[in-house]
Design a protein around this motif. Structure first.
Motif, PDB file in Angstrom:
ATOM      1  N   PHE A 123      12.906  -4.972   0.565  1.00  0.00           N
ATOM      2  CA  PHE A 123      13.239  -4.837  -0.849  1.00  0.00           C
ATOM      3  C   PHE A 123      14.728  -4.625  -1.121  1.00  0.00           C
ATOM      4  CE2 PHE A 123       8.828  -3.157  -0.413  1.00  0.00           C
ATOM      5  CZ  PHE A 123       8.193  -4.228  -1.018  1.00  0.00           C
ATOM      6  N   GLY A 124      15.514  -4.408  -0.078  1.00  0.00           N
ATOM      7  CA  GLY A 124      16.956  -4.278  -0.270  1.00  0.00           C
ATOM      8  C   GLY A 124      17.420  -2.905  -0.696  1.00  0.00           C
ATOM      9  N   ILE A 125      16.517  -1.970  -0.900  1.00  0.00           N
ATOM     10  CA  ILE A 125      16.841  -0.583  -1.217  1.00  0.00           C
ATOM     11  C   ILE A 125      15.865   0.315  -0.476  1.00  0.00           C
ATOM     12  CG2 ILE A 125      17.876  -1.012  -3.491  1.00  0.00           C
ATOM     13  CD1 ILE A 125      15.268  -0.290  -4.788  1.00  0.00           C
ATOM     14  N   SER A 126      16.265   1.556  -0.238  1.00  0.00           N
ATOM     15  CA  SER A 126      15.401   2.481   0.487  1.00  0.00           C
ATOM     16  C   SER A 126      14.291   2.991  -0.419  1.00  0.00           C
ATOM     17  CB  SER A 126      16.224   3.670   0.996  1.00  0.00           C
ATOM     18  OG  SER A 126      16.644   4.469  -0.104  1.00  0.00           O
ATOM     19  N   PRO A 127      13.200   3.501   0.151  1.00  0.00           N
ATOM     20  CA  PRO A 127      12.145   4.073  -0.692  1.00  0.00           C
ATOM     21  C   PRO A 127      12.648   5.191  -1.593  1.00  0.00           C
ATOM     22  CG  PRO A 127      11.374   3.833   1.572  1.00  0.00           C
ATOM     23  CD  PRO A 127      12.836   3.533   1.585  1.00  0.00           C
ATOM     24  N   GLY A 144      -0.458   2.484   7.627  1.00  0.00           N
ATOM     25  CA  GLY A 144      -0.502   1.765   8.891  1.00  0.00           C
ATOM     26  C   GLY A 144       0.795   1.683   9.655  1.00  0.00           C
ATOM     27  N   PHE A 145       1.822   2.459   9.248  1.00  0.00           N
ATOM     28  CA  PHE A 145       3.095   2.455   9.970  1.00  0.00           C
ATOM     29  C   PHE A 145       3.122   3.567  11.009  1.00  0.00           C
ATOM     30  CE2 PHE A 145       3.966   0.518   5.824  1.00  0.00           C
ATOM     31  CZ  PHE A 145       4.527  -0.681   6.238  1.00  0.00           C
ATOM     32  N   PHE A 146       4.003   3.411  12.005  1.00  0.00           N
ATOM     33  CA  PHE A 146       4.078   4.395  13.080  1.00  0.00           C
ATOM     34  C   PHE A 146       4.515   5.754  12.553  1.00  0.00           C
ATOM     35  CE2 PHE A 146       5.100   0.408  15.564  1.00  0.00           C
ATOM     36  CZ  PHE A 146       3.832   0.292  16.094  1.00  0.00           C
ATOM     37  N   ASP A 147       5.527   5.754  11.690  1.00  0.00           N
ATOM     38  CA  ASP A 147       6.063   6.989  11.133  1.00  0.00           C
ATOM     39  C   ASP A 147       6.902   6.644   9.903  1.00  0.00           C
ATOM     40  OD1 ASP A 147       8.486   5.940  12.177  1.00  0.00           O
ATOM     41  OD2 ASP A 147       8.323   7.155  13.989  1.00  0.00           O
ATOM     42  N   GLN A 148       7.509   7.669   9.296  1.00  0.00           N
ATOM     43  CA  GLN A 148       8.303   7.460   8.091  1.00  0.00           C
ATOM     44  C   GLN A 148       9.505   6.556   8.351  1.00  0.00           C
ATOM     45  OE1 GLN A 148       9.547  11.044   6.020  1.00  0.00           O
ATOM     46  NE2 GLN A 148      11.374  10.014   5.203  1.00  0.00           N
ATOM     47  N   ALA A 149      10.158   6.738   9.490  1.00  0.00           N
ATOM     48  CA  ALA A 149      11.341   5.934   9.804  1.00  0.00           C
ATOM     49  C   ALA A 149      10.993   4.452   9.921  1.00  0.00           C
ATOM     50  CB  ALA A 149      11.988   6.434  11.092  1.00  0.00           C
ATOM     51  N   HIS A 150       9.842   4.172  10.533  1.00  0.00           N
ATOM     52  CA  HIS A 150       9.377   2.798  10.678  1.00  0.00           C
ATOM     53  C   HIS A 150       9.152   2.162   9.301  1.00  0.00           C
ATOM     54  CE1 HIS A 150       5.941  -0.101  11.986  1.00  0.00           C
ATOM     55  NE2 HIS A 150       7.110  -0.690  12.133  1.00  0.00           N
ATOM     56  N   MET A 151       8.477   2.886   8.425  1.00  0.00           N
ATOM     57  CA  MET A 151       8.222   2.373   7.078  1.00  0.00           C
ATOM     58  C   MET A 151       9.517   2.208   6.291  1.00  0.00           C
ATOM     59  SD  MET A 151       7.833   3.284   3.601  1.00  0.00           S
ATOM     60  CE  MET A 151       7.335   4.994   3.433  1.00  0.00           C
ATOM     61  N   GLU A 162       0.830  -1.200   0.000  1.00  0.00           N
ATOM     62  CA  GLU A 162       0.000   0.000   0.000  1.00  0.00           C
ATOM     63  C   GLU A 162       0.869   1.256   0.000  1.00  0.00           C
ATOM     64  OE1 GLU A 162      -3.308   2.579   0.177  1.00  0.00           O
ATOM     65  OE2 GLU A 162      -3.112   0.469  -0.412  1.00  0.00           O
ATOM     66  N   ALA A 163       1.966   1.237   0.779  1.00  0.00           N
ATOM     67  CA  ALA A 163       2.867   2.389   0.828  1.00  0.00           C
ATOM     68  C   ALA A 163       3.505   2.640  -0.539  1.00  0.00           C
ATOM     69  CB  ALA A 163       3.948   2.164   1.884  1.00  0.00           C
ATOM     70  N   ARG A 164       3.905   1.585  -1.229  1.00  0.00           N
ATOM     71  CA  ARG A 164       4.506   1.763  -2.559  1.00  0.00           C
ATOM     72  C   ARG A 164       3.491   2.352  -3.540  1.00  0.00           C
ATOM     73  NH1 ARG A 164       8.341  -2.651  -5.033  1.00  0.00           N
ATOM     74  NH2 ARG A 164       6.519  -4.016  -4.951  1.00  0.00           N
ATOM     75  N   TYR A 165       2.273   1.896  -3.463  1.00  0.00           N
ATOM     76  CA  TYR A 165       1.211   2.437  -4.322  1.00  0.00           C
ATOM     77  C   TYR A 165       1.060   3.941  -4.072  1.00  0.00           C
ATOM     78  CZ  TYR A 165      -3.494   3.402  -6.033  1.00  0.00           C
ATOM     79  OH  TYR A 165      -4.577   3.960  -6.668  1.00  0.00           O
ATOM     80  N   ARG A 166       1.063   4.340  -2.828  1.00  0.00           N
ATOM     81  CA  ARG A 166       0.906   5.750  -2.492  1.00  0.00           C
ATOM     82  C   ARG A 166       2.115   6.572  -2.931  1.00  0.00           C
ATOM     83  NH1 ARG A 166      -3.289   6.905   0.887  1.00  0.00           N
ATOM     84  NH2 ARG A 166      -4.438   5.116   1.725  1.00  0.00           N
ATOM     85  N   LEU A 178       4.095   5.905  -5.469  1.00  0.00           N
ATOM     86  CA  LEU A 178       4.018   6.032  -6.921  1.00  0.00           C
ATOM     87  C   LEU A 178       2.976   7.059  -7.343  1.00  0.00           C
ATOM     88  CD1 LEU A 178       4.331   2.284  -7.975  1.00  0.00           C
ATOM     89  CD2 LEU A 178       5.989   4.106  -8.430  1.00  0.00           C
ATOM     90  N   ALA A 179       1.964   7.240  -6.495  1.00  0.00           N
ATOM     91  CA  ALA A 179       0.926   8.236  -6.784  1.00  0.00           C
ATOM     92  C   ALA A 179       1.372   9.651  -6.428  1.00  0.00           C
ATOM     93  CB  ALA A 179      -0.358   7.890  -6.031  1.00  0.00           C
ATOM     94  N   GLY A 180       2.584   9.776  -5.852  1.00  0.00           N
ATOM     95  CA  GLY A 180       3.130  11.095  -5.559  1.00  0.00           C
ATOM     96  C   GLY A 180       3.005  11.550  -4.126  1.00  0.00           C
ATOM     97  N   GLN A 181       2.529  10.692  -3.226  1.00  0.00           N
ATOM     98  CA  GLN A 181       2.419  11.097  -1.827  1.00  0.00           C
ATOM     99  C   GLN A 181       3.803  11.234  -1.197  1.00  0.00           C
ATOM    100  OE1 GLN A 181      -0.024   8.614   0.658  1.00  0.00           O
ATOM    101  NE2 GLN A 181      -1.843   9.848   0.261  1.00  0.00           N
ATOM    102  N   PRO A 182       4.000  12.208  -0.312  1.00  0.00           N
ATOM    103  CA  PRO A 182       5.257  12.303   0.438  1.00  0.00           C
ATOM    104  C   PRO A 182       5.470  11.053   1.294  1.00  0.00           C
ATOM    105  CG  PRO A 182       3.965  14.319   0.639  1.00  0.00           C
ATOM    106  CD  PRO A 182       3.063  13.302   0.004  1.00  0.00           C
ATOM    107  N   LEU A 183       6.717  10.779   1.622  1.00  0.00           N
ATOM    108  CA  LEU A 183       7.058   9.585   2.393  1.00  0.00           C
ATOM    109  C   LEU A 183       6.298   9.515   3.712  1.00  0.00           C
ATOM    110  CD1 LEU A 183      10.925   9.373   1.833  1.00  0.00           C
ATOM    111  CD2 LEU A 183       9.244   7.679   1.134  1.00  0.00           C
ATOM    112  N   THR A 184       6.235  10.639   4.427  1.00  0.00           N
ATOM    113  CA  THR A 184       5.573  10.639   5.732  1.00  0.00           C
ATOM    114  C   THR A 184       4.099  10.293   5.609  1.00  0.00           C
ATOM    115  OG1 THR A 184       7.132  12.263   6.631  1.00  0.00           O
ATOM    116  CG2 THR A 184       5.019  12.023   7.759  1.00  0.00           C
ATOM    117  N   ASP A 185       3.412  10.908   4.661  1.00  0.00           N
ATOM    118  CA  ASP A 185       1.979  10.643   4.480  1.00  0.00           C
ATOM    119  C   ASP A 185       1.736   9.199   4.051  1.00  0.00           C
ATOM    120  OD1 ASP A 185       1.597  13.275   5.104  1.00  0.00           O
ATOM    121  OD2 ASP A 185       1.183  13.926   3.052  1.00  0.00           O
ATOM    122  N   ALA A 186       2.554   8.708   3.129  1.00  0.00           N
ATOM    123  CA  ALA A 186       2.392   7.330   2.658  1.00  0.00           C
ATOM    124  C   ALA A 186       2.582   6.343   3.800  1.00  0.00           C
ATOM    125  CB  ALA A 186       3.386   7.037   1.541  1.00  0.00           C
TER     126      ALA A 186
END
Length: 270
Positions: free
Chosen positions: A256-260, A241-248, A222-226, A228-236
């Motif tokens: 996935f072996g690479i960062s978002p 359902g993650f605690f914060d951007q760092a958690h995600m 779901e985060a990857r979908y968001r 790709l739709a242009g959402q900022p990392l924090t919002d995605a």
């Protein structure tokens, strides 16, 4: 699908499908840090040498064979020569393989590499072109062939034979229906009618990963979908359902072996 030259790393995604993700990528050197995901990763090296650590050994994939990485197995990826490597791969949920196999323990390819011609043909059928959308009936037919080829190439299934597929599938369906909520093992026990430890063992045997990691993967999807739709990392992160951007970001990199941020940058280099 326009692809850049080999002077830099890049990653290209096929037209999205509801049943699998298909990509083509090129890496000159280091590709992925050690990670694991809850899908099969099945594909072929198109050029160069694709080297990766898998089950306590260094493996080398060359054109003409098939890579089959089992769900939840740690692996990485790098170029085996200075020329770099290019490959195509598909990521498919074990539940789709189970739709064909009907509750058998998942096929396992020792060493992550196969020279079985039937498996290569089934994989090539799904990866021959990333520029067009697969016809739904063609896709289902190809998934059936892939599952049967995995069964033959994998030989005797590893893991327990006596599993409760119906109960595990109830738990998996419950996860998808309530993903926006907090889900506990007790919830899955109640939904499946199976005791917690039997359910955990059966879930791993049938879907290749634990219920917890399966839930995490669905939220990452779901985060990857968001993203790709242009959402900022924090919002995605928060809306998936993650605690914060760092958690995600931490779980994304582990999976996935690479960062978002690097993933998005490579996609934008097409």
């Amino acid at each position: 699908m326009n692809r850049p030259s080999t002077d830099r790393d890049w990653l290209a995604r096929a037209t999205p499908s509801s049943k699998m993700e298909r990509i083509e990528a090129y890496f000159r050197g280091h590709g992925y840090t050690p990670h694991r995901h809850d899908t099969y990763a099945i594909g072929s090296t198109l050029s160069g040498v694709q080297s990766f650590h898998y089950r306590q050994a260094m493996r080398h994939s060359l054109p003409g064979g098939t890579i089959v990485l089992h769900p939840d197995e740690i692996h990485d990826g790098e170029a085996g020569t200075d020329a770099g490597f290019r490959y195509r791969i598909l990521y498919i949920e074990p539940s789709l393989i189970q739709d064909v196999l009907g509750g058998e323990p998942l096929p396992f390819i020792a060493g992550g590499l196969s020279h079985d011609p039937r498996l290569l043909a089934a994989t090539t059928r799904l990866l021959h072109s990333l520029d067009t959308v697969l016809d739904p009936l063609e896709e289902d037919d190809a998934i059936y062939d892939l599952a049967q080829a995995l069964r033959v190439a994998g030989g005797k299934p590893r893991g327990r034979k006596a599993v409760d597929y119906v109960a595990a599938e109830r738990a998996r369906t419950f996860i998808h229906d309530t993903l926006e909520q907090s889900i506990t093992l007790d919830d899955l026990v109640q939904a499946s009618g199976r005791d917690r430890w039997s359910l955990s063992r059966d879930f791993r045997a049938l879907y290749g990963t634990s219920p917890y990691r399966y839930i995490t993967q669905r939220r990452l999807a779901e985060a990857r979908y968001r993203l790709l739709a242009g959402q900022p990392l924090t919002d995605a992160a928060l809306e998936s359902g993650f605690f914060d951007q760092a958690h995600m970001t931490r779980l994304f990199t582990q999976t996935f072996g690479i960062s978002p941020a690097r993933w998005l940058k490579m996609l934008n280099r097409r």
